[in-house]
Write a protein that holds these residues in place. Sequence first.
Motif, PDB file in Angstrom:
ATOM      1  N   SER A 116       4.663  -0.659   0.857  1.00  0.00           N
ATOM      2  CA  SER A 116       3.670  -0.232  -0.528  1.00  0.00           C
ATOM      3  C   SER A 116       4.977   0.771  -1.055  1.00  0.00           C
ATOM      4  O   SER A 116       3.405   1.871  -1.789  1.00  0.00           O
ATOM      5  CB  SER A 116       2.200  -0.571  -0.741  1.00  0.00           C
ATOM      6  OG  SER A 116       1.755  -2.015  -0.228  1.00  0.00           O
TER       7      SER A 116
ATOM      8  N   THR B  57      -0.867  -0.817   1.963  1.00  0.00           N
ATOM      9  CA  THR B  57      -1.136  -0.201   0.622  1.00  0.00           C
ATOM     10  C   THR B  57      -1.088   1.380   0.692  1.00  0.00           C
ATOM     11  O   THR B  57      -0.183   1.887   2.031  1.00  0.00           O
ATOM     12  CB  THR B  57      -2.732  -0.049   0.363  1.00  0.00           C
ATOM     13  OG1 THR B  57      -3.430   0.127  -0.789  1.00  0.00           O
ATOM     14  CG2 THR B  57      -3.465   0.639   1.919  1.00  0.00           C
TER      15      THR B  57
ATOM     16  N   HIS C 222       3.322   1.623  -5.024  1.00  0.00           N
ATOM     17  CA  HIS C 222       1.903   2.192  -4.821  1.00  0.00           C
ATOM     18  C   HIS C 222       2.128   3.654  -4.594  1.00  0.00           C
ATOM     19  O   HIS C 222       1.276   4.186  -5.633  1.00  0.00           O
ATOM     20  CB  HIS C 222       1.008   1.163  -3.745  1.00  0.00           C
ATOM     21  CG  HIS C 222       0.134   1.437  -4.080  1.00  0.00           C
ATOM     22  ND1 HIS C 222      -1.175   1.357  -2.850  1.00  0.00           N
ATOM     23  CD2 HIS C 222      -1.166   2.449  -5.010  1.00  0.00           C
ATOM     24  CE1 HIS C 222      -2.473   1.528  -3.172  1.00  0.00           C
ATOM     25  NE2 HIS C 222      -2.253   2.211  -4.394  1.00  0.00           N
TER      26      HIS C 222
END
Length: 89
Positions: free
Chosen positions: A76, A48, A79
């Motif tokens: 990620s 994340t 993200h």
Amino acid sequence: MKTVLTLLVDCAGMFEGGRTAAANLPVKKFVAGLPAGLPVRILRYSDTAMWHLGPEPVPAGEVEWTDLPSGGYLSSLAHAANLAGQSLA
């Protein structure tokens, strides 16, 4: 328009242990070498993405460095880029 430097740092599993630890020193030195008044933020990402320093910018001369942790095994980046983009709005 205000200038803010946002760094995105990959802490995914492929950089576990020594590699992530080795990344801490160059990032820390880079930030320390910036003009003291330049606002900076750092996003770290692995499974994340999250703010390592921020989301509110901190003047480079006031940064108290905390080492980057090793992350999960995914990366990620999308993200992290999304979080960085949201902070510009």
